[in-house]
Design a protein around this motif. Structure first.
Motif, mmCIF file in Angstrom:
data_model
loop_
_atom_site.group_PDB
_atom_site.id
_atom_site.type_symbol
_atom_site.label_atom_id
_atom_site.label_comp_id
_atom_site.label_asym_id
_atom_site.label_seq_id
_atom_site.Cartn_x
_atom_site.Cartn_y
_atom_site.Cartn_z
ATOM 1 N N VAL A 243 8.448 17.199 -11.827
ATOM 2 C CA VAL A 243 8.993 18.452 -11.330
ATOM 3 C C VAL A 243 9.215 18.356 -9.819
ATOM 4 O O VAL A 243 10.162 18.913 -9.282
ATOM 5 N N ALA A 244 8.337 17.608 -9.137
ATOM 6 C CA ALA A 244 8.452 17.387 -7.694
ATOM 7 C C ALA A 244 7.793 16.057 -7.368
ATOM 8 O O ALA A 244 6.809 15.680 -8.012
ATOM 9 N N VAL A 245 8.351 15.354 -6.375
ATOM 10 C CA VAL A 245 7.779 14.069 -5.965
ATOM 11 C C VAL A 245 7.812 13.943 -4.445
ATOM 12 O O VAL A 245 8.682 14.514 -3.785
ATOM 13 N N ALA A 246 6.867 13.199 -3.922
ATOM 14 C CA ALA A 246 6.825 12.815 -2.515
ATOM 15 C C ALA A 246 6.304 11.384 -2.470
ATOM 16 O O ALA A 246 5.258 11.083 -3.035
ATOM 17 N N MET A 247 7.058 10.500 -1.816
ATOM 18 C CA MET A 247 6.721 9.079 -1.763
ATOM 19 C C MET A 247 6.210 8.722 -0.381
ATOM 20 O O MET A 247 6.673 9.273 0.618
ATOM 21 N N ALA A 248 5.277 7.774 -0.315
ATOM 22 C CA ALA A 248 4.803 7.268 0.976
ATOM 23 C C ALA A 248 4.395 5.810 0.822
ATOM 24 O O ALA A 248 3.873 5.402 -0.222
ATOM 25 N N SER A 249 4.649 5.029 1.870
ATOM 26 C CA SER A 249 4.285 3.619 1.870
ATOM 27 C C SER A 249 3.903 3.216 3.289
ATOM 28 O O SER A 249 4.420 3.762 4.257
ATOM 29 N N CYS B 20 11.376 15.357 -3.214
ATOM 30 C CA CYS B 20 12.400 15.902 -4.100
ATOM 31 C C CYS B 20 11.771 16.859 -5.101
ATOM 32 O O CYS B 20 10.724 16.564 -5.682
ATOM 33 N N VAL B 21 12.427 17.981 -5.295
ATOM 34 C CA VAL B 21 12.007 18.982 -6.279
ATOM 35 C C VAL B 21 13.143 19.149 -7.269
ATOM 36 O O VAL B 21 14.322 19.145 -6.886
ATOM 37 N N GLU C 146 0.864 -1.182 0.000
ATOM 38 C CA GLU C 146 0.000 0.000 0.000
ATOM 39 C C GLU C 146 0.905 1.238 0.000
ATOM 40 O O GLU C 146 1.633 1.493 0.960
ATOM 41 N N SER C 147 0.879 1.977 -1.078
ATOM 42 C CA SER C 147 1.814 3.088 -1.233
ATOM 43 C C SER C 147 1.289 4.073 -2.267
ATOM 44 O O SER C 147 0.337 3.786 -2.992
ATOM 45 N N SER C 148 1.949 5.229 -2.313
ATOM 46 C CA SER C 148 1.573 6.211 -3.327
ATOM 47 C C SER C 148 2.740 7.149 -3.615
ATOM 48 O O SER C 148 3.644 7.316 -2.804
ATOM 49 N N LEU C 149 2.671 7.710 -4.789
ATOM 50 C CA LEU C 149 3.617 8.729 -5.219
ATOM 51 C C LEU C 149 2.802 9.955 -5.580
ATOM 52 O O LEU C 149 1.896 9.879 -6.417
ATOM 53 N N CYS C 150 3.094 11.066 -4.930
ATOM 54 C CA CYS C 150 2.498 12.343 -5.307
ATOM 55 C C CYS C 150 3.528 13.056 -6.160
ATOM 56 O O CYS C 150 4.717 13.037 -5.847
ATOM 57 N N ALA C 151 3.060 13.676 -7.225
ATOM 58 C CA ALA C 151 3.990 14.335 -8.137
ATOM 59 C C ALA C 151 3.375 15.612 -8.685
ATOM 60 O O ALA C 151 2.159 15.752 -8.773
ATOM 61 N N ARG C 152 4.244 16.505 -9.036
ATOM 62 C CA ARG C 152 3.891 17.644 -9.877
ATOM 63 C C ARG C 152 4.590 17.379 -11.192
ATOM 64 O O ARG C 152 5.767 17.010 -11.222
ATOM 65 N N ALA D 114 7.562 16.261 7.215
ATOM 66 C CA ALA D 114 7.210 17.142 6.101
ATOM 67 C C ALA D 114 5.788 16.898 5.614
ATOM 68 O O ALA D 114 5.181 17.763 5.018
ATOM 69 N N LEU D 115 5.256 15.704 5.863
ATOM 70 C CA LEU D 115 3.935 15.370 5.358
ATOM 71 C C LEU D 115 2.852 15.419 6.420
ATOM 72 O O LEU D 115 1.692 15.314 6.105
ATOM 73 N N SER D 116 3.219 15.539 7.663
ATOM 74 C CA SER D 116 2.207 15.367 8.694
ATOM 75 C C SER D 116 2.416 16.326 9.850
ATOM 76 O O SER D 116 3.522 16.530 10.309
ATOM 77 N N GLY D 117 1.340 16.865 10.306
ATOM 78 C CA GLY D 117 1.367 17.621 11.541
ATOM 79 C C GLY D 117 0.743 16.759 12.621
ATOM 80 O O GLY D 117 -0.012 15.851 12.339
ATOM 81 N N PHE D 118 1.052 17.040 13.862
ATOM 82 C CA PHE D 118 0.441 16.279 14.939
ATOM 83 C C PHE D 118 -0.976 16.793 15.155
ATOM 84 O O PHE D 118 -1.209 17.990 15.177
ATOM 85 N N LYS D 119 -1.892 15.887 15.344
ATOM 86 C CA LYS D 119 -3.296 16.253 15.463
ATOM 87 C C LYS D 119 -3.624 16.626 16.906
ATOM 88 O O LYS D 119 -3.036 16.110 17.851
#
Length: 136
Positions: free
Chosen positions: A60-66, A86-87, A46-52, A120-125
């Motif tokens: 142009v920019a990527v952020a990976m999560a798994s 990465c940008v 279960e994973s995803s790649l966010c990209a611009r 970088a992806l999460s703030g504490f709730k």
């Protein structure tokens, strides 16, 4: 190229363009070189790649999560682990990075309900779940 010309796109694990991502990281990531085999492993569950991407589909920019299991005090907890953010080297400025990170955070919140080990992806709730209280 103006920042609003970059399109946000998310890929689930099996959709991730691994060769394109590997080449992008090799050219633009400053500290670590990620192998193709590592990327295959990272995106195997279960994973995803966010990209611009630009109009030609170039990254142009990527952020990976798994999602990985964390074993803590005899229990297993699914944890969202962020890989590199990465940008592209020549676009490293707040006008590109900050809006991208906001889009990544929004995608994460809509897609995952797991606690995250990604500053970088999460703030504490304000109202953490029982697992988050244990982990954080």
């Amino acid at each position: 190229m103006e920042k609003n010309k970059f399109k946000f796109k998310s890929y689930s694990g099996e959709e991730v363009p691994l060769d394109k991502l590997h080449n992008f990281l090799k050219e633009n990531y400053l500290t670590t070189q990620y192998s193709r085999e590592y990327l295959e492993w990272f995106f195997s569950g279960e994973s995803s790649l966010c990209a611009r991407e630009d109009d030609d589909g170039n990254l142009v920019a990527v952020a990976m999560a798994s999602v990985f299991p964390l074993f803590f005090m005899g229990k297993e907890y699914p944890i969202l682990h962020a890989g590199p953010i990465c940008v592209k080297k020549d676009l490293r400025r707040k006008a590109v990075i900050l809006p991208f990170l906001a889009e990544v955070e929004d995608h994460k919140d809509k897609t995952y309900s797991y606690p995250s080990f990604a500053n970088a992806l999460s703030g504490f709730k304000a109202n953490p779940s029982p697992a988050q209280k244990i982990l954080f």
